[in-house]
Design a protein around this motif. Sequence first.
Motif, short mmCIF file in Angstrom:
data_model
loop_
_atom_site.label_atom_id
_atom_site.label_comp_id
_atom_site.label_asym_id
_atom_site.label_seq_id
_atom_site.Cartn_x
_atom_site.Cartn_y
_atom_site.Cartn_z
N UNK A 43 0.94 -1.26 -0.05
CA UNK A 43 0.11 0.02 -0.30
C UNK A 43 0.80 1.28 0.15
N UNK A 44 2.14 1.03 -0.27
CA UNK A 44 3.12 2.46 -0.33
C UNK A 44 3.44 3.05 1.15
N UNK A 45 3.46 2.36 1.95
CA UNK A 45 3.80 2.97 3.38
C UNK A 45 5.15 2.38 3.66
N UNK A 46 5.67 1.67 2.65
CA UNK A 46 7.20 1.20 2.96
C UNK A 46 7.77 0.72 1.70
N UNK A 47 9.03 1.09 1.57
CA UNK A 47 9.84 0.86 0.31
C UNK A 47 11.37 0.02 0.88
N UNK A 48 11.49 -1.04 0.33
CA UNK A 48 12.99 -1.58 0.34
C UNK A 48 13.76 -1.42 -0.79
N UNK A 49 14.85 -0.64 -0.44
CA UNK A 49 15.78 -0.47 -1.60
C UNK A 49 17.08 -1.31 -1.30
N UNK A 50 17.72 -1.85 -2.31
CA UNK A 50 18.95 -2.26 -2.28
C UNK A 50 19.88 -1.39 -2.82
N UNK A 51 20.87 -0.93 -2.05
CA UNK A 51 21.91 0.03 -2.04
C UNK A 51 23.19 -0.38 -1.91
N UNK A 52 24.05 0.25 -2.55
CA UNK A 52 25.69 -0.24 -2.28
C UNK A 52 26.42 0.92 -1.41
N UNK A 53 27.19 0.35 -0.36
CA UNK A 53 27.69 1.16 0.19
C UNK A 53 29.14 1.62 -0.10
N UNK A 54 29.87 2.79 0.29
CA UNK A 54 31.24 3.16 -0.16
C UNK A 54 32.10 1.68 -0.22
N UNK A 55 31.85 1.02 0.74
CA UNK A 55 33.04 -0.08 0.76
C UNK A 55 32.49 -1.23 -0.05
N UNK A 56 31.29 -1.15 -1.05
CA UNK A 56 31.02 -2.02 -1.92
C UNK A 56 30.00 -3.08 -1.74
N UNK A 57 29.59 -3.02 -0.27
CA UNK A 57 28.74 -4.09 0.18
C UNK A 57 27.29 -3.60 -0.16
N UNK A 58 26.47 -4.60 -0.49
CA UNK A 58 25.19 -4.23 -0.94
C UNK A 58 24.14 -4.54 0.35
N UNK A 59 23.50 -3.49 0.87
CA UNK A 59 22.65 -3.60 1.95
C UNK A 59 21.01 -3.18 1.56
N UNK A 60 20.36 -3.63 2.50
CA UNK A 60 18.85 -3.28 2.01
C UNK A 60 18.48 -1.97 3.04
N UNK A 61 17.99 -0.94 2.44
CA UNK A 61 17.54 0.27 3.15
C UNK A 61 16.14 0.30 3.16
N UNK A 62 15.63 0.51 4.30
CA UNK A 62 13.79 0.63 4.38
C UNK A 62 13.63 2.10 4.68
N UNK A 63 12.67 2.33 3.63
CA UNK A 63 12.27 3.96 3.59
C UNK A 63 10.70 3.88 4.06
N UNK A 64 10.28 4.31 5.29
CA UNK A 64 8.87 4.57 5.72
C UNK A 64 8.28 6.04 5.01
N UNK A 65 7.02 5.56 4.53
CA UNK A 65 6.56 6.77 3.73
C UNK A 65 5.08 7.20 4.67
#
Length: 298
Positions: A105-127
């Motif tokens: 329903x759009x209240x949450x987004x989960x995005x995969x981003x790459x950190x400066x060290x090269x590691x890929x992590x999941x970022x949770x965005x609350x809308x």
Amino acid sequence: MGTQNPSAPPRAQARVAGDKHPNRRPGTVHRTGGLQHDNTRHTARFTVIGNHLAQHRELSLLAIGLGTHLQSLPKGAPADIKSLAARFPEGATRIAAALRELEAHGYLRRERVRTPSGRIVTRTVSCNQPAAARHRAEPRETRQPCRESAPPGPREKRPRKPLPAVPRPAYSGPGLLRAATDLLADLRRHDPRLLLSARDTAHLAPGVAAWLEREATPAAVRHALTADLPPEGPHRPAALLAHRLADRLPPVPPVRPRPDAPPPVRHPLRTCEGCDRAFRAPHPGRCRDCRSDLREAP
């Protein structure tokens, strides 16, 4: 003689009550029960929550409460399933389902981003206002006034991305496939995030059977599939398991003699009667070459 008040009523009037009161709209009922509010204005440590979330018609009560909790957290606070399950008495399975509701329903987004060290992590965005976020994401030329927009139609289902191929056993029998299916169905008892559908289980079962055929124990297969999972959980559990089954497939075990097989017979050395060559045979005679020469002679 005192003056009389011409505006005073000649007698006391009865009080107008109920629906006959002149200031009450017709059809309204004065309720004495139901919810009452004893509100005090907040001056610190409070969060503004929209009624579109607090009174959402389609979200479950757990999803509404979890969405409210996420909007109250500061930036950078952990919001993965493991952290939320440690904070609340609900288990990881129910919290994961509530997060999927908020995401749908759009209240949450989960995005995969790459950190400066090269590691890929999941970022949770609350809308806190999904409608406003969708409006910002639309191109300006495609935006239309709300009063002219048509009601949204049914969402088209995206085609399901096929799962990676899995190895196949050389000789697959019903017993081997049954053991592989039972092992896959039991993974959810070790990690609730590995709950597989019947369709995914049927796709993965030959890969597990190939491992069992190569003398891998069920405990070894289970450890290879469940160890070192991402902290936020796999996005597609079946795809991750299919990749591991193909990437970590053990080699074919060496051929071993049967325990009940008789030991090999070692014949004594003999001297060939034709060329004096030494050879092993159960009885005296000629070697293989001399016997071939005798067969080819006219």
